[in-house]
Design a protein around this motif. Structure first.
Motif, short mmCIF file in Angstrom:
data_model
loop_
_atom_site.label_atom_id
_atom_site.label_comp_id
_atom_site.label_asym_id
_atom_site.label_seq_id
_atom_site.Cartn_x
_atom_site.Cartn_y
_atom_site.Cartn_z
N GLU A 142 -23.44 40.58 -67.52
CA GLU A 142 -22.63 40.85 -68.71
C GLU A 142 -21.18 40.42 -68.50
OE1 GLU A 142 -21.57 44.42 -71.90
OE2 GLU A 142 -22.68 44.89 -70.06
N ASN A 143 -20.61 40.76 -67.36
CA ASN A 143 -19.22 40.38 -67.09
C ASN A 143 -19.06 38.87 -66.98
OD1 ASN A 143 -18.26 42.98 -67.16
ND2 ASN A 143 -18.29 43.28 -64.95
N TYR A 144 -20.08 38.20 -66.43
CA TYR A 144 -20.03 36.74 -66.34
C TYR A 144 -20.15 36.13 -67.73
CZ TYR A 144 -21.03 32.03 -64.59
OH TYR A 144 -20.98 30.68 -64.33
N ARG A 145 -21.04 36.67 -68.55
CA ARG A 145 -21.26 36.17 -69.91
C ARG A 145 -20.00 36.32 -70.76
NH1 ARG A 145 -22.66 38.63 -74.68
NH2 ARG A 145 -23.01 40.66 -73.71
N LYS A 146 -19.27 37.39 -70.54
CA LYS A 146 -18.06 37.65 -71.33
C LYS A 146 -16.81 37.02 -70.73
CE LYS A 146 -19.77 41.97 -73.35
NZ LYS A 146 -19.58 43.44 -73.46
N GLY A 147 -16.97 36.32 -69.59
CA GLY A 147 -15.82 35.66 -68.98
C GLY A 147 -14.93 36.59 -68.20
N ILE A 148 -15.34 37.84 -68.00
CA ILE A 148 -14.54 38.80 -67.25
C ILE A 148 -14.53 38.44 -65.77
CG2 ILE A 148 -14.34 41.24 -66.59
CD1 ILE A 148 -15.66 41.92 -69.31
N ASN A 149 -15.68 38.04 -65.26
CA ASN A 149 -15.81 37.58 -63.88
C ASN A 149 -16.39 36.16 -63.92
OD1 ASN A 149 -16.42 37.08 -61.18
ND2 ASN A 149 -17.10 39.20 -60.79
N LYS A 150 -15.67 35.19 -63.42
CA LYS A 150 -16.08 33.80 -63.51
C LYS A 150 -16.81 33.29 -62.27
CE LYS A 150 -12.39 32.72 -66.78
NZ LYS A 150 -11.24 31.85 -67.12
N ASP A 151 -17.09 34.19 -61.32
CA ASP A 151 -17.77 33.81 -60.09
C ASP A 151 -19.28 33.89 -60.28
OD1 ASP A 151 -18.67 33.33 -57.55
OD2 ASP A 151 -17.92 35.23 -56.69
N PRO A 152 -19.99 32.75 -60.28
CA PRO A 152 -21.45 32.79 -60.48
C PRO A 152 -22.18 33.56 -59.39
CG PRO A 152 -20.74 30.60 -59.77
CD PRO A 152 -19.50 31.38 -60.08
N ASN A 153 -21.57 33.68 -58.21
CA ASN A 153 -22.21 34.42 -57.12
C ASN A 153 -22.19 35.93 -57.36
OD1 ASN A 153 -22.86 32.11 -55.54
ND2 ASN A 153 -20.73 32.00 -54.86
N SER A 154 -21.44 36.35 -58.37
CA SER A 154 -21.40 37.78 -58.70
C SER A 154 -22.62 38.20 -59.52
CB SER A 154 -20.13 38.11 -59.48
OG SER A 154 -20.15 37.48 -60.77
N VAL A 155 -23.38 37.21 -60.00
CA VAL A 155 -24.56 37.49 -60.82
C VAL A 155 -25.78 37.62 -59.92
CG1 VAL A 155 -25.97 36.70 -62.75
CG2 VAL A 155 -23.53 36.16 -62.69
#
Length: 544
Positions: A142-155
């Motif tokens: 969700e945070n990656y989808r919303k641009g809050i966290n831009k690190d793909p490794n966080s998914v």
């Protein structure tokens, strides 16, 4: 531009070669063993990350395959690219084991990295993919989808090896495998990820049971893919899909055996074999909704007041609706009884308007009701307009738009009320509710309610009856604020001779995977029944 051009040439060259290998060319379809299906004209988006209509979902069952796919009878998940999977004891880690022989149409192996790359591209906030929010159950998605966290490794999506994909969830989610049946979560070939606009491509590289031989606005031809891992169980060699809106001609062609399945646009009373008309309850609801992006329509008091001024009993009567509905979520076992706005209450409506600062409706801006051109929704919009004009003296305009223009306009703020028929993407109440959460890519209404959001979020960490109870509370919150006006639970209407076709089953999602279809042994018709009634009845396929 150069990279796109080079790849387009590669795609075209491959499909011309593949068509020849199967004894087909783009201009020479076989005369025998061709399965023909007709849909109403619609714009087909071949990019599974961008598409959203039911027609696209059906076509994608032929040309793509995800980790899991639909059982044709129950619509529950069965192994697809993933031969099997394991779930950790805490329900938060899914380990998928991919088939070694799962290949794309060009012979490349489908890998775990392909799934990771495809899903991260789906979640990319710049793409605005309609169904990306369904992956919010994945840790960090969700945070990656919303641009809050831009690190793909966080998914929590990890390719452990070529054939092992691990997916870590934020919390246990009983619906996760059901979600993965959806076409948005298929693997996209690495070369296709370079494209933004797929509309001009002659074909695409997929991994399904069929590949595209020919494509235009009026037809798509599909041939069996011998590289498909389960090709030995795919029995129909060629599928011809047409998009025609001539109900009389389509009906005549079906009666003459030139069409095997009609999924939209037919004169039902002209069908000679009445047993071929298949009608079953669909996991779908037709409703009107408010555009809550601007004041005063973002005020639940105003919305609820306007709903209470409507002739709801007449609007939901069998005069207009197949299966009248007072709730958004269709009946489903164990789902709680939900209270909605069920009757006209002018006294309460005027009280609510006064509280909101619009006594007797004074000061309310004009209302625009947007409906798709040529649909029955225009008549319903007329009833709504008359009710509001009579009660408040307010100006109400009805904007009829061609279907594609109508759909494209839903995300804008230049209308007050619009209509939609929503077909569940999986047999679960969440598919009707999560789309209304703040930040959902399908929330064209820009509806935002903290209480509603909290109920939906809490439900994601529950299972069984407690989960349904939370979703029921969320629906009640949505309805009590007047955001949605449910009118009917729609039936699925198809015309197909099931004595001649095997592998096609009526189901609540109205999705019929092409790989299971086959011609049955020729059987005589049960009989021809003369048409009843005085006028033609036209059955339309309704898009999501």
């Amino acid at each position: 531009m150069r990279s796109n051009s080079a790849c387009a040439g590669m795609v075209l060259a491959f499909f011309c070669i593949a068509g020849t290998a199967f004894g087909q060319t783009a201009d020479n379809q076989p005369a025998n063993n061709v399965f023909v299906v007709n849909y109403l004209p619609s714009q087909i988006e071949l990019n599974p990350m961008k598409s959203f209509s039911s027609t696209e979902a059906q076509i994608f069952t032929a040309i793509y395959e995800g980790l899991v796919t639909y059982n044709p009878l129950t619509m529950k998940p069965v192994p697809g690219v993933a031969a099997y999977w394991e779930v950790s004891p805490d329900g938060k880690m899914y380990t998928f084991h991919l088939r070694q022989d799962a290949l794309y149409w060009n012979g490349d192996q489908v890998t775990a990295q392909d799934f990771r790359n495809s899903w991260l591209e789906l979640l990319n906030p710049e793409n605005h993919s309609p169904y990306s929010f369904l992956l919010d159950v994945v840790k960090g998605a969700e945070n990656y989808r919303k641009g809050i966290n831009k690190d793909p490794n966080s998914v929590g999506i990890h390719a452990i090896s070529k054939t092992i994909l691990e997916v870590q969830l934020a919390h246990p989610a009983a619906q996760f495998l059901d979600i993965l049946c959806h076409h948005s979560f298929v693997p996209v070939h690495p070369s296709m990820l370079k494209f933004g606009d797929w509309s001009k491509l002659p074909s695409v590289i997929g991994n399904g049971a069929y590949y595209i031989v020919k494509k235009s606005d009026s037809e798509i031809d599909l041939a069996k893919n011998d590289l498909y891992w389960d090709a030995s169980n795919v029995h129909i060699p060629y599928i011809h899909i047409t998009f025609r809106n001539d109900a009389a001609a389509v009906t005549r062609d079906f009666n003459e055996g030139k069409i095997q399945w009609i999924a939209g646009g037919i004169l039902l009373d002209k069908v000679q074999n009445k047993d071929s008309v298949v009608i079953n309850q669909l996991f779908a609801t037709t409703y009107f909704y408010f555009n809550a992006s601007v004041a005063p329509w973002n005020d639940p008091r105003v919305r609820k007041a306007l709903v209470e001024l409507l002739p709801l009993e007449e609007m939901r009567s069998t005069k207009y609706q197949y299966i009248p509905a007072t709730t958004l979520v269709p009946p489903i076992p164990y789902y709680p009884s939900v209270k909605g706005i069920t009757k006209t209450d002018k006294t309460d409506a005027m009280k609510l308007l006064s509280e909101a600062g619009f006594p007797d409706g004074k000061g309310l801006p004009s209302i625009t009701i947007q409906v798709p051109q040529g649909s029955e929704d225009g008549g319903m919009a007329g009833l709504i307009a008359k009710a509001w004009n009579d009660a408040l003296g307010i100006e109400v305009k009805i904007a009829n738009k061609p279907y594609q223009q109508y759909v494209d306009n839903l995300s804008k703020d230049n209308y007050t009320l619009a209509t939609l028929t929503w077909i569940g993407d999986f047999a679960d109440p969440l598919t009707f509710l999560q789309m209304w959460t703040t930040g959902s890519n399908l929330n064209d209404a820009h509806y935002s309610d903290t209480t509603f959001n909290n109920y939906v979020t809490q439900s994601l960490g529950e299972s069984g009856i407690p989960r349904y109870e939370l979703l029921g509370k969320a629906e009640e919150e949505l309805l009590s604020g007047g955001e949605v006006i449910p009118l009917s639970h729609s039936p699925a209407i198809n015309v197909i001779d099931l004595t001649q076709i095997d592998g096609w089953y009526p189901n609540p999602l109205d999705i019929h995977p092409f790989k299971y279809l086959q011609f049955a042994a020729l059987k005589p018709l049960k009989g021809i029944v003369k048409a009843q009634g005085t006028g033609p009845l036209i059955a339309d396929a309704v898009g999501r």
